[in-house]
Motif scaffolding. Structure first.
Motif, PDB file in Angstrom:
ATOM      1  N   LYS A  21      10.315   4.823   4.888  1.00  0.00           N
ATOM      2  CA  LYS A  21      11.549   4.357   4.184  1.00  0.00           C
ATOM      3  C   LYS A  21      11.683   4.716   2.628  1.00  0.00           C
ATOM      4  CE  LYS A  21      13.914   0.035   3.568  1.00  0.00           C
ATOM      5  NZ  LYS A  21      14.096  -1.227   3.988  1.00  0.00           N
ATOM      6  N   LEU A  22      10.635   4.903   2.176  1.00  0.00           N
ATOM      7  CA  LEU A  22      10.329   5.165   0.659  1.00  0.00           C
ATOM      8  C   LEU A  22      10.622   6.610   0.601  1.00  0.00           C
ATOM      9  CD1 LEU A  22       7.167   3.336  -0.508  1.00  0.00           C
ATOM     10  CD2 LEU A  22       9.654   3.019  -1.258  1.00  0.00           C
ATOM     11  N   GLY A  23      10.752   7.480   1.463  1.00  0.00           N
ATOM     12  CA  GLY A  23      10.961   9.030   1.399  1.00  0.00           C
ATOM     13  C   GLY A  23       9.443   9.788   1.679  1.00  0.00           C
ATOM     14  N   GLY A  24       8.347   9.154   2.033  1.00  0.00           N
ATOM     15  CA  GLY A  24       7.232   9.934   2.074  1.00  0.00           C
ATOM     16  C   GLY A  24       7.127  10.568   3.425  1.00  0.00           C
ATOM     17  N   GLU A  25       6.248  11.330   3.448  1.00  0.00           N
ATOM     18  CA  GLU A  25       6.092  12.279   4.901  1.00  0.00           C
ATOM     19  C   GLU A  25       4.815  11.843   5.362  1.00  0.00           C
ATOM     20  OE1 GLU A  25       5.930  16.909   6.275  1.00  0.00           O
ATOM     21  OE2 GLU A  25       6.544  16.635   4.162  1.00  0.00           O
TER      22      GLU A  25
ATOM     23  N   GLY B  40       2.244   8.751  -6.670  1.00  0.00           N
ATOM     24  CA  GLY B  40       2.889   9.931  -6.491  1.00  0.00           C
ATOM     25  C   GLY B  40       2.871  10.762  -5.300  1.00  0.00           C
ATOM     26  N   TYR B  41       2.088  10.177  -4.331  1.00  0.00           N
ATOM     27  CA  TYR B  41       1.740  10.929  -3.083  1.00  0.00           C
ATOM     28  C   TYR B  41       3.004  10.928  -2.217  1.00  0.00           C
ATOM     29  CZ  TYR B  41      -3.222  10.376  -4.507  1.00  0.00           C
ATOM     30  OH  TYR B  41      -4.397  10.511  -5.052  1.00  0.00           O
ATOM     31  N   LYS B  42       3.604  12.186  -1.987  1.00  0.00           N
ATOM     32  CA  LYS B  42       4.786  12.386  -1.125  1.00  0.00           C
ATOM     33  C   LYS B  42       4.343  12.420   0.065  1.00  0.00           C
ATOM     34  CE  LYS B  42       6.944  11.470  -5.062  1.00  0.00           C
ATOM     35  NZ  LYS B  42       7.207  10.505  -5.490  1.00  0.00           N
ATOM     36  N   LYS B  43       3.083  12.851   0.520  1.00  0.00           N
ATOM     37  CA  LYS B  43       2.520  13.239   1.795  1.00  0.00           C
ATOM     38  C   LYS B  43       1.454  12.391   2.208  1.00  0.00           C
ATOM     39  CE  LYS B  43       4.157  17.849   2.128  1.00  0.00           C
ATOM     40  NZ  LYS B  43       3.671  19.277   2.323  1.00  0.00           N
ATOM     41  N   ALA B  44       1.427  11.796   3.374  1.00  0.00           N
ATOM     42  CA  ALA B  44       0.063  11.039   3.747  1.00  0.00           C
ATOM     43  C   ALA B  44      -0.247  11.219   5.017  1.00  0.00           C
ATOM     44  CB  ALA B  44       0.428   9.582   3.495  1.00  0.00           C
ATOM     45  N   ALA B  45      -1.514  11.169   5.479  1.00  0.00           N
ATOM     46  CA  ALA B  45      -2.409  11.053   6.594  1.00  0.00           C
ATOM     47  C   ALA B  45      -2.833   9.790   7.073  1.00  0.00           C
ATOM     48  CB  ALA B  45      -3.383  12.238   6.762  1.00  0.00           C
ATOM     49  N   VAL B  46      -2.585   9.132   8.074  1.00  0.00           N
ATOM     50  CA  VAL B  46      -2.938   7.733   8.322  1.00  0.00           C
ATOM     51  C   VAL B  46      -3.911   7.925   9.375  1.00  0.00           C
ATOM     52  CG1 VAL B  46      -2.356   5.687   9.524  1.00  0.00           C
ATOM     53  CG2 VAL B  46      -0.815   6.991   7.624  1.00  0.00           C
ATOM     54  N   LEU B  47      -5.207   7.319   9.419  1.00  0.00           N
ATOM     55  CA  LEU B  47      -6.196   7.092  10.463  1.00  0.00           C
ATOM     56  C   LEU B  47      -6.479   5.594  10.666  1.00  0.00           C
ATOM     57  CD1 LEU B  47      -8.766   8.575  11.966  1.00  0.00           C
ATOM     58  CD2 LEU B  47     -10.094   8.446  10.075  1.00  0.00           C
ATOM     59  N   THR B  48      -6.259   5.306  12.062  1.00  0.00           N
ATOM     60  CA  THR B  48      -6.204   3.741  12.351  1.00  0.00           C
ATOM     61  C   THR B  48      -7.237   3.781  13.483  1.00  0.00           C
ATOM     62  OG1 THR B  48      -3.795   3.923  11.968  1.00  0.00           O
ATOM     63  CG2 THR B  48      -4.793   2.098  13.311  1.00  0.00           C
TER      64      THR B  48
ATOM     65  N   TYR C 113       2.892   5.977  -2.848  1.00  0.00           N
ATOM     66  CA  TYR C 113       4.150   6.846  -3.085  1.00  0.00           C
ATOM     67  C   TYR C 113       4.696   6.685  -4.588  1.00  0.00           C
ATOM     68  CZ  TYR C 113       8.533   9.193  -2.325  1.00  0.00           C
ATOM     69  OH  TYR C 113       9.884   9.820  -2.396  1.00  0.00           O
ATOM     70  N   LYS C 114       4.829   5.415  -4.902  1.00  0.00           N
ATOM     71  CA  LYS C 114       5.261   5.408  -6.444  1.00  0.00           C
ATOM     72  C   LYS C 114       4.397   5.551  -7.341  1.00  0.00           C
ATOM     73  CE  LYS C 114       9.645   3.056  -5.225  1.00  0.00           C
ATOM     74  NZ  LYS C 114      10.447   1.790  -5.396  1.00  0.00           N
ATOM     75  N   ASN C 115       3.399   4.747  -7.329  1.00  0.00           N
ATOM     76  CA  ASN C 115       2.186   4.702  -8.297  1.00  0.00           C
ATOM     77  C   ASN C 115       1.444   6.004  -8.596  1.00  0.00           C
ATOM     78  OD1 ASN C 115       2.848   1.889  -7.676  1.00  0.00           O
ATOM     79  ND2 ASN C 115       1.853   1.379  -9.786  1.00  0.00           N
TER      80      ASN C 115
ATOM     81  N   ALA D  80       0.894  -1.166  -0.044  1.00  0.00           N
ATOM     82  CA  ALA D  80       0.089   0.136  -0.076  1.00  0.00           C
ATOM     83  C   ALA D  80       0.763   1.242   0.071  1.00  0.00           C
ATOM     84  CB  ALA D  80      -0.944  -0.047   1.006  1.00  0.00           C
ATOM     85  N   ALA D  81       1.984   1.225   0.791  1.00  0.00           N
ATOM     86  CA  ALA D  81       2.934   2.300   0.951  1.00  0.00           C
ATOM     87  C   ALA D  81       3.453   2.468  -0.601  1.00  0.00           C
ATOM     88  CB  ALA D  81       3.897   2.185   2.018  1.00  0.00           C
ATOM     89  N   THR D  82       4.051   1.542  -1.169  1.00  0.00           N
ATOM     90  CA  THR D  82       4.761   1.698  -2.394  1.00  0.00           C
ATOM     91  C   THR D  82       3.659   2.152  -3.499  1.00  0.00           C
ATOM     92  OG1 THR D  82       6.213   0.072  -1.901  1.00  0.00           O
ATOM     93  CG2 THR D  82       6.072   0.476  -4.290  1.00  0.00           C
TER      94      THR D  82
END
Length: 175
Positions: free
Chosen positions: A162-166, A134-142, A130-132, A125-127
């Motif tokens: 680890k991929l460089g996302g914030e 192109g989201y460089k920033k994310a918010a997580v709701l758990t 981030y890669k597919n 999901a992270a890959t």
């Protein structure tokens, strides 16, 4: 042994339906070594404590040769000592916690899994984000009530960073 009643009965019921479909297909094709498979149902009520009781009944009273289920990791963990001490294999069709099949680096002899584990799903999901996408920033709701959600969230966050996302927000809620 599935979650047929209780909080996560939707998981157990749908997984049992899939199992029954597969068993029907195998039986129509001649069974296994010419023998028809029989599904013996047992309800663990979506409770780990009941999971041990459910599996004990299946093994000692119903004399099953293998257990399919439970659906959730917590219920599989509770069933593990019972099936292990009785040397009856258990297939966890959708329990994703990494420790279901491995304990301190040792593979559990009687526990098998038929799905991807949390680290794989969280990293995928992270890959993808981030890669597919192109989201460089994310918010997580758990949802902290769900062990599954917590596991996926933790592995997503670790992989995304680890991929460089914030991670701009890391919020939690109770369902």
């Amino acid at each position: 042994s599935f979650e047929l009643t209780g909080n996560v009965a939707n998981y157990g019921k749908s997984t049992l339906s899939g199992l029954k479909l597969a068993v029907d297909q195998v039986n129509k094709a001649g069974g296994v070594n010419g023998k028809q498979l029989v599904v013996v149902e047992s309800d663990n009520k979506s409770e780990p404590a009941e999971s041990g009781n459910s599996v004990t009944k299946l093994i000692t009273q119903d004399k099953v040769v293998a257990v399919v289920g439970p659906a959730t990791s917590g219920c599989v963990f509770a069933a593990t000592p019972v099936v292990t001490s009785n040397k009856v294999p258990l297939i966890a069709p959708c329990a994703t916690a990494p420790a279901i099949t491995v304990d301190n680096g040792q593979v559990k002899e009687f526990i098998f899994r038929a799905c991807f584990i949390d680290p794989y799903q969280g990293a995928a999901a992270a890959t993808y984000a981030y890669k597919n996408l192109g989201y460089k920033k994310a918010a997580v709701l758990t949802d902290v009530v769900s062990d599954y959600a917590v596991g996926l969230s933790n592995f997503f966050k670790k992989s995304y960073k680890k991929l460089g996302g914030e991670l701009v927000a890391d919020m939690k809620y109770l369902s």
